[in-house]
Design a protein around this motif. Structure first.
Motif, PDB file in Angstrom:
ATOM      1  N   THR A  30      26.702  39.288  32.540  1.00  0.00           N
ATOM      2  CA  THR A  30      27.738  38.925  31.570  1.00  0.00           C
ATOM      3  C   THR A  30      29.057  38.481  32.203  1.00  0.00           C
ATOM      4  OG1 THR A  30      28.301  41.282  31.397  1.00  0.00           O
ATOM      5  CG2 THR A  30      26.849  40.378  29.702  1.00  0.00           C
ATOM      6  N   CYS A  31      29.449  39.092  33.311  1.00  0.00           N
ATOM      7  CA  CYS A  31      30.784  38.825  33.845  1.00  0.00           C
ATOM      8  C   CYS A  31      30.857  37.457  34.523  1.00  0.00           C
ATOM      9  CB  CYS A  31      31.188  39.912  34.834  1.00  0.00           C
ATOM     10  SG  CYS A  31      32.833  39.595  35.499  1.00  0.00           S
ATOM     11  N   GLY A  32      31.777  36.647  34.054  1.00  0.00           N
ATOM     12  CA  GLY A  32      31.930  35.297  34.595  1.00  0.00           C
ATOM     13  C   GLY A  32      32.458  35.286  36.016  1.00  0.00           C
ATOM     14  N   LEU A  33      33.028  36.386  36.484  1.00  0.00           N
ATOM     15  CA  LEU A  33      33.623  36.425  37.823  1.00  0.00           C
ATOM     16  C   LEU A  33      32.692  37.036  38.871  1.00  0.00           C
ATOM     17  CD1 LEU A  33      37.202  37.650  36.802  1.00  0.00           C
ATOM     18  CD2 LEU A  33      36.392  35.310  37.056  1.00  0.00           C
ATOM     19  N   ALA A  34      31.537  37.530  38.428  1.00  0.00           N
ATOM     20  CA  ALA A  34      30.648  38.244  39.364  1.00  0.00           C
ATOM     21  C   ALA A  34      30.112  37.314  40.442  1.00  0.00           C
ATOM     22  CB  ALA A  34      29.492  38.875  38.603  1.00  0.00           C
ATOM     23  N   ALA A  60      29.425  51.782  38.440  1.00  0.00           N
ATOM     24  CA  ALA A  60      29.288  50.351  38.738  1.00  0.00           C
ATOM     25  C   ALA A  60      29.903  49.556  37.604  1.00  0.00           C
ATOM     26  CB  ALA A  60      27.818  49.982  38.903  1.00  0.00           C
ATOM     27  N   CYS A  61      30.411  48.384  37.921  1.00  0.00           N
ATOM     28  CA  CYS A  61      30.941  47.495  36.881  1.00  0.00           C
ATOM     29  C   CYS A  61      29.767  46.713  36.281  1.00  0.00           C
ATOM     30  CB  CYS A  61      31.958  46.550  37.499  1.00  0.00           C
ATOM     31  SG  CYS A  61      31.178  45.286  38.530  1.00  0.00           S
ATOM     32  N   PRO A  62      29.969  45.978  35.175  1.00  0.00           N
ATOM     33  CA  PRO A  62      28.836  45.259  34.558  1.00  0.00           C
ATOM     34  C   PRO A  62      28.301  44.113  35.421  1.00  0.00           C
ATOM     35  CG  PRO A  62      30.704  45.388  33.034  1.00  0.00           C
ATOM     36  CD  PRO A  62      31.191  45.897  34.355  1.00  0.00           C
ATOM     37  N   ALA A  63      29.193  43.337  36.019  1.00  0.00           N
ATOM     38  CA  ALA A  63      28.801  42.166  36.841  1.00  0.00           C
ATOM     39  C   ALA A  63      27.773  41.289  36.102  1.00  0.00           C
ATOM     40  CB  ALA A  63      28.317  42.611  38.212  1.00  0.00           C
ATOM     41  N   LEU A  64      26.670  40.930  36.793  1.00  0.00           N
ATOM     42  CA  LEU A  64      25.700  40.018  36.170  1.00  0.00           C
ATOM     43  C   LEU A  64      24.867  40.744  35.116  1.00  0.00           C
ATOM     44  CD1 LEU A  64      24.574  38.263  39.467  1.00  0.00           C
ATOM     45  CD2 LEU A  64      25.951  37.271  37.628  1.00  0.00           C
ATOM     46  N   MET A  96      30.185  50.621  42.982  1.00  0.00           N
ATOM     47  CA  MET A  96      29.760  49.256  43.306  1.00  0.00           C
ATOM     48  C   MET A  96      30.423  48.277  42.346  1.00  0.00           C
ATOM     49  SD  MET A  96      25.898  47.748  43.469  1.00  0.00           S
ATOM     50  CE  MET A  96      25.425  48.483  45.005  1.00  0.00           C
ATOM     51  N   THR A  97      30.834  47.131  42.883  1.00  0.00           N
ATOM     52  CA  THR A  97      31.356  46.077  42.003  1.00  0.00           C
ATOM     53  C   THR A  97      30.772  44.724  42.418  1.00  0.00           C
ATOM     54  OG1 THR A  97      33.333  45.780  43.385  1.00  0.00           O
ATOM     55  CG2 THR A  97      33.556  47.219  41.478  1.00  0.00           C
ATOM     56  N   GLY A  98      30.688  43.834  41.442  1.00  0.00           N
ATOM     57  CA  GLY A  98      30.097  42.522  41.677  1.00  0.00           C
ATOM     58  C   GLY A  98      31.074  41.517  42.260  1.00  0.00           C
ATOM     59  N   CYS A  99      32.319  41.940  42.484  1.00  0.00           N
ATOM     60  CA  CYS A  99      33.328  41.076  43.119  1.00  0.00           C
ATOM     61  C   CYS A  99      34.489  41.955  43.545  1.00  0.00           C
ATOM     62  CB  CYS A  99      33.772  39.954  42.154  1.00  0.00           C
ATOM     63  SG  CYS A  99      35.093  40.422  41.031  1.00  0.00           S
ATOM     64  N   PRO A 100      35.467  41.410  44.265  1.00  0.00           N
ATOM     65  CA  PRO A 100      36.530  42.295  44.787  1.00  0.00           C
ATOM     66  C   PRO A 100      37.604  42.688  43.769  1.00  0.00           C
ATOM     67  CG  PRO A 100      36.864  40.054  45.574  1.00  0.00           C
ATOM     68  CD  PRO A 100      35.589  40.032  44.796  1.00  0.00           C
ATOM     69  N   ASN A 101      37.428  42.338  42.484  1.00  0.00           N
ATOM     70  CA  ASN A 101      38.465  42.687  41.512  1.00  0.00           C
ATOM     71  C   ASN A 101      38.614  44.190  41.292  1.00  0.00           C
ATOM     72  OD1 ASN A 101      39.697  40.251  40.837  1.00  0.00           O
ATOM     73  ND2 ASN A 101      37.952  39.660  39.575  1.00  0.00           N
ATOM     74  N   GLY A 102      37.583  44.928  41.602  1.00  0.00           N
ATOM     75  CA  GLY A 102      37.759  46.392  41.642  1.00  0.00           C
ATOM     76  C   GLY A 102      37.595  47.123  40.326  1.00  0.00           C
ATOM     77  N   CYS A 103      36.790  46.587  39.393  1.00  0.00           N
ATOM     78  CA  CYS A 103      36.709  47.181  38.051  1.00  0.00           C
ATOM     79  C   CYS A 103      36.140  48.596  38.032  1.00  0.00           C
ATOM     80  CB  CYS A 103      35.912  46.279  37.116  1.00  0.00           C
ATOM     81  SG  CYS A 103      36.702  44.678  36.875  1.00  0.00           S
ATOM     82  N   ALA A 104      35.321  48.965  39.012  1.00  0.00           N
ATOM     83  CA  ALA A 104      34.821  50.355  39.063  1.00  0.00           C
ATOM     84  C   ALA A 104      35.595  51.152  40.122  1.00  0.00           C
ATOM     85  CB  ALA A 104      33.318  50.376  39.340  1.00  0.00           C
TER      86      ALA A 104
HETATM   87 FE1  SF4 Z   1      33.287  41.334  36.919  1.00  0.00          FE
HETATM   88 FE2  SF4 Z   1      34.253  41.664  39.341  1.00  0.00          FE
HETATM   89 FE3  SF4 Z   1      35.064  43.262  37.387  1.00  0.00          FE
HETATM   90 FE4  SF4 Z   1      32.629  43.506  38.294  1.00  0.00          FE
HETATM   91  S1  SF4 Z   1      34.497  43.859  39.487  1.00  0.00           S
HETATM   92  S2  SF4 Z   1      33.197  43.398  36.128  1.00  0.00           S
HETATM   93  S3  SF4 Z   1      32.088  41.427  38.810  1.00  0.00           S
HETATM   94  S4  SF4 Z   1      35.437  41.098  37.503  1.00  0.00           S
END
Ligand code: SF4
Ligand code: SRM
Length: 592
Positions: free
Chosen positions: A448-452, A442-446, A485-493
């Protein structure tokens, strides 16, 4: 003709440059007013400096959990910083790991976080501690320079300490590409280390001008590179802008297949944004590999989109030009002959977890770290366990691309001691993990992440628990399954290459993707849209049941889905706006 060095005459074709381009242009090679703000008493940086700070590996963030409460009290945001350390191939010494462990306590929020690209992040760093933290990292011969920003990012490679020429070669190549393509501006040392240069960022030779390759405006966007092996793709090689796949003869690398144009970030509802796998451009001799990456970077620098950051990654240049035009441009510039790509089979995936032989009489131990977060919790003192292991046994500490760690160079008694210390601190061994947990990210998301848009790291553990129960009931406990799992569609995980993924659409809903696989060589389909976390299982149950009853021996969820429900294509691209495929399930259920 080699047109690699930056040429002032070359003007990119775009119209109005984006705000970030202007910030770079006016930033005096990454200086801006960062030093002044650091010395002053403001708690945050100007918008332009925020952009420049990224090149230094520093992100301005605020604690999003505190926003509401602070607003009620009439207070502004609680500003804090994320810092990212770039580690080529994820490799650290014991001493370096211990220094980072100290930074976590003294200058950050008490945790270290292994990233999906083999780096280490710190969260919750206060402005007043930033300089000390960056200086400490540099003093330990690591760097945050170029860990973020519009440059070549941390270069990934298999981190396994396997004692063969191929593994050594990919790790050395990752280090060399990083060294050659790191920004050369003196700003980093002036700002953070008061002008002193340390070994970690050793520039290869004095630059004629400050950035003789990047120029004043650097790249149009980040550029990500990985180096894999045709028998070990533990780094998800198809997801990056540039990939080098070491082709083997008698266990030695004879050359590299060069891949270009991968990238996963999309925007919901925007069909012009795509997640896309990299495709083979050609084959290069080992001695030309660094130059090959530099040539791709130079084409990107000169032709990437500098007006619309949503269309700026290298993958959009590939979409615009097509592979053939890109190849012609590459051949025009490269000082060596690009050969046709060599045939590649399905690249095997290894997670390198558990007890493993190095091949030199010693062992390494792959330790699973859930979502990469190294911290102490009640009943599981992971950070303390690791500190004790590293202090006592001095192993190498290597970060994997799945947010885990390899403890290397162990003799048999040390290996036993590692396991004993892990047990003592409540840390499970790799063999005790369910398959679904072992392959989760999983990505960090909430917060800390401003884009989550929604939760990720904090939500995945409970979703996994439910899935574990269900898979157990269905007799699927031992089937390998990637869940991300990611907190937005940017795809960090890297959700879109997984068997199963949850991507936040809003604070309370997620898109569910199905159909990738561990090898990362296929893009998943949007299976169900806007699902609430409490409905995840209900949405997936019919599919899991079919998988359980209809699967072929060893068939993963992604492979099963593609055979029965997918359109049969080995999909390599998906857009931000797709129709969910869940409805197809009903016809299949009826047909059965
Ligand atoms: Fe932030 Fe989105 Fe990357 Fe998750 S996927 S860390 S919410 S930018
Ligand atoms: Fe990422 C932005 C975290 C790997 C695609 N990513 C961010 C930021 C910096 C948010 C921001 O811009 O404000 C996140 C910081 C959150 C935080 O609080 O820490 C963030 N990305 C991460 C990490 C830490 C996730 C993790 O769980 O480990 C990974 C750091 C890797 C590293 O060491 O460098 C991380 N990010 C990725 C990956 C996966 C990969 O590369 O293997 C991707 C998808 C691949 C790709 O690049 O296409 C990825 N991150 C993005 C994007 C979308 C970029 C795009 O062009 O489409 C953004 C947003 C942006 O850049 O504008 C982003």
């Amino acid at each position: 003709m080699n047109t690699t060095p930056f040429s002032k005459k070359k003007t990119p074709t775009q119209a109005k440059p984006s705000k970030v381009e202007k910030a770079k242009e006016g930033g005096r090679f990454l200086r801006g007013t960062v030093a002044e703000t650091l010395a002053g008493d403001k708690d945050r940086f100007s918008p332009d400096d925020v952009q420049l700070l990224k090149f230094h590996g520093v992100y301005q963030q605020d604690d999003r959990d505190l926003r509401k409460e602070r607003r009620k009290k009439g207070l502004g945001k609680h500003w804090q910083f994320m810092m990212r350390v770039a580690l080529p191939a994820g490799i650290m010494t014991a001493g370096q790991y211990l220094r980072l462990d100290q930074v976590a306590d003294r200058l950050a929020d008490g945790s270290l976080r292994i990233t999906t690209r083999q780096g280490i992040q710190f969260h919750g760093v206060l402005k007043g501690d930033l300089k000390a933290a960056v200086a400490e990292i540099n003093d330990s011969l690591m760097t945050t320079l170029g860990a973020c920003g519009d440059v070549e990012r941390n270069v990934m490679a298999c981190p396994a300490p396997i004692d063969d020429p191929a593994h050594r070669a990919v790790q050395e190549l990752a280090e060399e590409i990083s060294r050659q393509l790191r920004p050369r501006s003196g700003a980093y040392h002036e700002i953070w280390i008061d002008g002193e240069k340390t070994v970690s960022t050793k520039p290869p030779e004095p630059a004629a001008e400050e950035e003789d390759f990047y120029g004043a405006t650097y790249l149009p966007r980040k550029l990500k590179t990985g180096v894999a092996l045709e028998n070990d793709n533990c780094i998800d090689i198809f997801s990056y802008d540039v990939g080098l796949v070491g082709m083997l003869e008698d266990d030695e690398i004879v050359g590299y297949n060069l891949l270009v144009g991968g990238g996963l970030g999309m925007t919901h509802n925007k069909p012009e944004t795509v997640a896309r796998l990299a495709e083979p451009l050609g084959y290069v001799e080992p001695g030309d590999a660094v130059e090959a990456v530099r040539t791709v970077a130079a084409i990107f620098r000169d032709h990437g989109n500098r007006s619309n950051r949503r269309q700026a990654r290298l993958k959009y240049l590939l979409e615009r030009w097509g592979l053939e035009r890109f190849r012609r441009e590459f051949e025009r510039r490269a000082p060596f002959r690009l050969q046709p790509p060599r045939q590649m089979g399905r690249l095997p995936f290894h997670d390198h977890l558990g007890t493993q032989r190095q091949g030199d009489g010693r062992w390494f131990y792959g330790l699973f770290v859930q979502n990469g977060r190294i911290t102490d919790r009640e009943g599981k003192q992971l950070r303390t366990a690791l500190r004790r292991i590293v202090q006592e046994l001095s192993p190498g500490v290597h970060a994997t691309a799945q947010q885990s760690l390899l403890l290397t160079g162990l003799d048999l008694p040390s290996l036993e001691r590692v396991k004993g210390l892990l047990r003592e601190h409540g840390v499970e061994e790799a063999g005790q993990l369910t398959q679904v947990r072992r392959h989760s990210m999983a990505c960090p998301a909430l917060p800390t992440c401003g884009l989550a848009l929604g939760e990720s790291e904090r939500l995945l553990p409970s979703v996994l628990q439910e899935l574990e129960r269900e898979l157990d009931e269905l007799g699927l406990k031992s089937s390998p399954l990637t869940v991300r799992m990611t907190g937005c569609p940017n795809g960090c995980a890297r959700p879109y290459t997984a068997d199963l993924a949850f991507v936040a659409r809003s604070p309370s809903t997620y898109h569910v993707f199905v159909g990738g696989r561990l090898e990362g060589d296929r893009i998943a389909d949007l299976f169900a849209a806007d699902v609430k976390p409490r409905d995840f299982l209900e949405t997936l149950r019919p599919l899991l049941r079919l998988w359980s009853s209809q699967r072929r021996r060893g068939e993963s969820l992604g492979d099963f889905y593609q055979r029965r429900l997918g359109d049969g294509s080995h999909r390599r691209r998906i857009t931000g706006k797709e129709e969910p495929t869940q409805a197809r399930l009903h016809s299949l259920e009826v047909a059965l």
